[in-house]
Write a protein that holds these residues in place. Sequence first.
Motif, PDB file in Angstrom:
ATOM      1  N   THR A  22       0.829  -1.205   0.000  1.00 19.07           N
ATOM      2  CA  THR A  22       0.000   0.000   0.000  1.00 19.07           C
ATOM      3  C   THR A  22       0.864   1.256   0.000  1.00 19.07           C
ATOM      4  OG1 THR A  22      -1.775  -1.149   1.184  1.00 19.07           O
ATOM      5  CG2 THR A  22      -1.820   1.252   1.212  1.00 19.07           C
ATOM      6  N   SER A  23       1.913   1.266   0.827  1.00 22.02           N
ATOM      7  CA  SER A  23       2.798   2.431   0.868  1.00 22.02           C
ATOM      8  C   SER A  23       3.536   2.613  -0.455  1.00 22.02           C
ATOM      9  CB  SER A  23       3.790   2.307   2.026  1.00 22.02           C
ATOM     10  OG  SER A  23       4.600   1.155   1.892  1.00 22.02           O
ATOM     11  N   THR A  24       3.829   1.512  -1.134  1.00 23.39           N
ATOM     12  CA  THR A  24       4.471   1.599  -2.445  1.00 23.39           C
ATOM     13  C   THR A  24       3.533   2.251  -3.457  1.00 23.39           C
ATOM     14  OG1 THR A  24       5.826  -0.366  -2.019  1.00 23.39           O
ATOM     15  CG2 THR A  24       5.498   0.262  -4.322  1.00 23.39           C
ATOM     16  N   GLN A  25       2.255   1.901  -3.388  1.00 24.24           N
ATOM     17  CA  GLN A  25       1.276   2.530  -4.270  1.00 24.24           C
ATOM     18  C   GLN A  25       1.177   4.029  -4.001  1.00 24.24           C
ATOM     19  OE1 GLN A  25      -1.986  -0.614  -3.493  1.00 24.24           O
ATOM     20  NE2 GLN A  25      -2.484   0.145  -5.524  1.00 24.24           N
ATOM     21  N   ILE A  26       1.117   4.397  -2.733  1.00 25.44           N
ATOM     22  CA  ILE A  26       0.999   5.813  -2.372  1.00 25.44           C
ATOM     23  C   ILE A  26       2.247   6.579  -2.792  1.00 25.44           C
ATOM     24  CG2 ILE A  26       0.830   7.434  -0.434  1.00 25.44           C
ATOM     25  CD1 ILE A  26      -1.800   6.063  -1.124  1.00 25.44           C
ATOM     26  N   GLN A  27       3.405   5.933  -2.699  1.00 24.26           N
ATOM     27  CA  GLN A  27       4.673   6.568  -3.086  1.00 24.26           C
ATOM     28  C   GLN A  27       4.637   7.058  -4.535  1.00 24.26           C
ATOM     29  OE1 GLN A  27       8.020   3.866  -3.163  1.00 24.26           O
ATOM     30  NE2 GLN A  27       9.507   5.481  -2.809  1.00 24.26           N
ATOM     31  N   SER A  28       3.929   6.330  -5.376  1.00 25.94           N
ATOM     32  CA  SER A  28       3.895   6.667  -6.800  1.00 25.94           C
ATOM     33  C   SER A  28       2.820   7.699  -7.145  1.00 25.94           C
ATOM     34  CB  SER A  28       3.654   5.400  -7.624  1.00 25.94           C
ATOM     35  OG  SER A  28       2.369   4.857  -7.357  1.00 25.94           O
ATOM     36  N   ILE A  29       2.047   8.115  -6.133  1.00 30.70           N
ATOM     37  CA  ILE A  29       0.952   9.059  -6.353  1.00 30.70           C
ATOM     38  C   ILE A  29       1.351  10.430  -5.820  1.00 30.70           C
ATOM     39  CG2 ILE A  29      -1.456   9.600  -5.816  1.00 30.70           C
ATOM     40  CD1 ILE A  29      -1.894   6.576  -5.404  1.00 30.70           C
ATOM     41  N   LYS A  30       1.000  11.479  -6.524  1.00 30.57           N
ATOM     42  CA  LYS A  30       1.299  12.837  -6.084  1.00 30.57           C
ATOM     43  C   LYS A  30       0.215  13.311  -5.107  1.00 30.57           C
ATOM     44  CE  LYS A  30       3.514  16.773  -6.138  1.00 30.57           C
ATOM     45  NZ  LYS A  30       4.864  16.902  -5.522  1.00 30.57           N
ATOM     46  N   LEU A  31       0.521  13.237  -3.797  1.00 27.72           N
ATOM     47  CA  LEU A  31      -0.404  13.725  -2.785  1.00 27.72           C
ATOM     48  C   LEU A  31      -0.249  15.237  -2.628  1.00 27.72           C
ATOM     49  CD1 LEU A  31       0.183  11.066   0.033  1.00 27.72           C
ATOM     50  CD2 LEU A  31      -1.687  11.097  -1.635  1.00 27.72           C
ATOM     51  N   LYS A  32      -1.232  15.872  -2.001  1.00 28.69           N
ATOM     52  CA  LYS A  32      -1.077  17.281  -1.655  1.00 28.69           C
ATOM     53  C   LYS A  32       0.166  17.459  -0.799  1.00 28.69           C
ATOM     54  CE  LYS A  32      -4.691  19.614  -0.275  1.00 28.69           C
ATOM     55  NZ  LYS A  32      -5.990  19.975   0.365  1.00 28.69           N
TER      56      LYS A  32
END
Length: 317
Positions: free
Chosen positions: A64-74
């Motif tokens: 899950t953290s790997t997926q979030i790493q690839s996403i541009k969060l605010k």
Amino acid sequence: MSSPPKVLAILGAGAWGSALAGLARYKGHQVRIWSPSLGNSIEEVVADVDLVLSAVSMPGVSPTSTQIQSIKLKENIPIVTATKGLDTETTFTPSQIWSSRCSDHPIVVLSGPNLSKEIEQELPATTVVASEDINAAKIVQQVFSSKRFRVYTSSDPVGTELGGTLKNVMAIAAGVCDGLHLGMNAKAGLLTRALPEIIRIGTHLGGQTETFFGLSGLGDMLTTCSSDLSRNYRVGYGLAQGKTLEQVLSDLGSTAEGVNTTNVLIEIARREQINVPISGQVYRLLNNQISPQEAVEALMERDLKPEFSEKTIPPKL
């Protein structure tokens, strides 16, 4: 003063994630929930949110953290981890995994004496949010604090996280004690010795001693070791009743993080040469090396010594 409504992404649709979603909605926040079981898009769920909270099970933290790493969060939004466990491959805690993947966001640990079933019943509860970025912890505090859920802040994320993680091992031992009907004298002795064992491990790994006497340490241990709402307690209780571990886990129908935590903890204890007598017997029990009765006998037959004289030596397993 309460914070204005925010948009939250909660990762994990299990009992704990759902309970936290309910608390956030109670404060008037907009909540989006993502889970592989829901089949929705994690990219859409976290788009433009003000806070991400992870309540996935321990095996799900790394992917899950790997997926979030690839996403541009605010920019700079807090990522809150509410998972209690240790990673099998790296022996990392959840916050260490999140920090390694999302280092440009403040990581906040949420942990305390929080039985999800009681929170869903709207019974009062307390918790701790801890971060090296105290402003991020205060943001999370404002998001979740209410008249039925009191949130305290801490600057010790390591100790806060390890208190909640290690007590799951002790909850298995407490379940064995109650399952064998050994009485309150025995259980009081067990829990009193469990706390210094948790402190010994936790401080060795970087936590602060006082944290383990607080809500995320002693408070969480007392709750989890005393309630059949605790899955880890029920694991120990079931083993003491003569069930196999496979039968107990099948009956639970959900994750008991203390089982995996025990195995990883013993790996850490051997590597770091930390004395863990209670955890060692739980490990032997979970791995079919000893019966519940033999585990109790092994603890009762340890060398006679002063109460406060533990030495740091490798566990003999």
